[in-house]
Design a protein around this motif. Sequence first.
Motif, short mmCIF file in Angstrom:
data_model
loop_
_atom_site.label_atom_id
_atom_site.label_comp_id
_atom_site.label_asym_id
_atom_site.label_seq_id
_atom_site.Cartn_x
_atom_site.Cartn_y
_atom_site.Cartn_z
N UNK A 142 92.74 2.59 54.86
CA UNK A 142 91.77 3.10 55.84
C UNK A 142 91.92 4.58 56.11
N UNK A 143 93.16 5.08 56.09
CA UNK A 143 93.38 6.49 56.36
C UNK A 143 92.73 7.40 55.34
N UNK A 144 92.53 6.90 54.13
CA UNK A 144 91.90 7.70 53.07
C UNK A 144 90.51 8.13 53.49
N UNK A 145 89.78 7.23 54.13
CA UNK A 145 88.39 7.50 54.47
C UNK A 145 88.22 7.96 55.92
N UNK A 146 89.19 7.62 56.77
CA UNK A 146 89.12 8.07 58.16
C UNK A 146 89.40 9.56 58.27
N UNK A 147 90.37 10.05 57.49
CA UNK A 147 90.73 11.48 57.52
C UNK A 147 91.22 11.87 56.14
N UNK A 148 90.29 12.16 55.22
CA UNK A 148 90.68 12.46 53.82
C UNK A 148 91.65 13.62 53.69
N UNK A 149 91.47 14.67 54.50
CA UNK A 149 92.34 15.84 54.39
C UNK A 149 93.77 15.48 54.78
N UNK A 150 93.93 14.73 55.86
CA UNK A 150 95.27 14.31 56.28
C UNK A 150 95.88 13.39 55.25
N UNK A 151 95.06 12.54 54.66
CA UNK A 151 95.56 11.63 53.63
C UNK A 151 96.08 12.40 52.43
N UNK A 152 95.33 13.39 51.97
CA UNK A 152 95.77 14.20 50.83
C UNK A 152 97.05 14.97 51.15
N UNK A 153 97.13 15.49 52.36
CA UNK A 153 98.32 16.23 52.78
C UNK A 153 99.54 15.32 52.78
N UNK A 154 99.36 14.10 53.30
CA UNK A 154 100.47 13.16 53.34
C UNK A 154 100.94 12.80 51.95
N UNK A 155 100.01 12.58 51.05
CA UNK A 155 100.37 12.24 49.68
C UNK A 155 101.17 13.37 49.03
N UNK A 156 100.75 14.59 49.25
CA UNK A 156 101.46 15.73 48.68
C UNK A 156 102.89 15.81 49.22
N UNK A 157 103.05 15.55 50.52
CA UNK A 157 104.38 15.59 51.12
C UNK A 157 105.27 14.48 50.54
N UNK A 158 104.71 13.28 50.39
CA UNK A 158 105.49 12.17 49.88
C UNK A 158 105.85 12.37 48.41
N UNK A 159 104.94 12.96 47.66
CA UNK A 159 105.24 13.25 46.26
C UNK A 159 106.39 14.26 46.16
N UNK A 160 106.37 15.26 47.06
CA UNK A 160 107.46 16.21 47.09
C UNK A 160 108.77 15.56 47.44
#
Length: 323
Positions: A142-160
Motif C-alpha cells: 500500500x505504501x507504494x501507491x500512498x506515497x511513491x516518493x517515500x516508498x522509493x526513498x525507503x527502498x534506496x535506504x534499505x538497499x544501501x
Amino acid sequence: MRVLLVTFLGLAATRELGVRAAELTCWSGGYKQDAWMAYCNSTRYGVYDVEAIWHRAEPDVVPALHAAKIVSLSDSHLQNALSLGGASQWFADRHYPTYMLGLPAAESGFGQRLIDNFQLHPSVVILDASPYFTGEVGGAARGIFADPDASRKQVAELKGFEAWHQRLCGQFPWACGHNFSYFRSRVDGHWIFPQPSKEIWIGRYDVPNNDHHYPVSETPNEKRPLYPQYLAVARELIGKLDMPAQCIVITSVPAEEDLTGLAEYIGVALGLTVIDPAVPNLATFDRSHLTPESSVQWSRQFLAELEPLLERCVPGRSTSAND
C-alpha cells in the motif's frame, strides 16, 4: 524536568539501539547463494521484497522476469511451498526458465499492476487461489501507491543497508545469524530460508520447520460466499494475460482453512488448467504455510501434474546433450 528529558532520550536511544541490533544480526546466509535479503525481522528493514521488485531496485529482477517462460503469481503460500519443495531445481533440471513472483501478503490487485508494470508475457502462469483474488493490493504494497516518493526513498535506504550488512557479515560472521530473515534468488525469484537453529534467537518460530505440525483444512470454510466475487476479480486479472487460458494454471496450496474447491470453481469457469493435488497428511508450521516436509510432498505432486502442460505450452525449450 532536565532529568526526565535525559531519561527519555536514554530510553529512546536504547530502543533505537535495540532496533538496530535486531537489524544487524539478521541471518545473512543467502548472500552466498546469489540472492538478496527480501525480509529481515526488524521494524527498520521489514519487507524489502515488495517495494524492491516494484521499484526495480534489484537490477536482476527485470531481465529474469522477461526471460522466464513460467511465472508464478501469488502471495506467500505458493511461494513458500515451491521454494521449500525444490521447484527451483526441478525447473532448472528440465531447462524451463522460471520466475517465482510470490510476495508476502500480496493480493490480486497488486498482481494486476505487476503484470502491467513489467509487461509480463510468459508461456505459462501459475496462480494460487487461496484467497488471492480480492482485487486489493495487500498491506505490504500500500505504501507504494500512498506515497511513491517515500516508498522509493525507503527502498534506496534499505538497499544501501543491504550492501553494508553483506560486508559486515562477511567480516564478522559471528555478529549475524541471530535474527530471522529470508532471501530472494537472483536467478528465479525463489525464497531462501535459514535452517532451524538455536543460533537464531529472534523470530526463531518464523523459520520454516518440521517440528511444529498444524494439520491443514482444520478450520471450516467461511469464504464460500465470496467465491463469486473472487471469480469476477480473477476474470479481470486473466484478461490482462495475453495467452491461451489452458496455459494458465490455478491451484490452491493447503493451509489451516479448508478452501477445497476454490481453485476448481475459478478454473472451470474461466477455462484454466486446474492442478489441485490431494496430498494426504499435510501440515503447516505456523497455521498458514506448509512445513518443509509437506512442501516437498505437495510440490512433487503438483509438478508431476504440471509437466505435461509445460510440454504443450512452452515453445522452444532448450535442452542439453545429456537429456
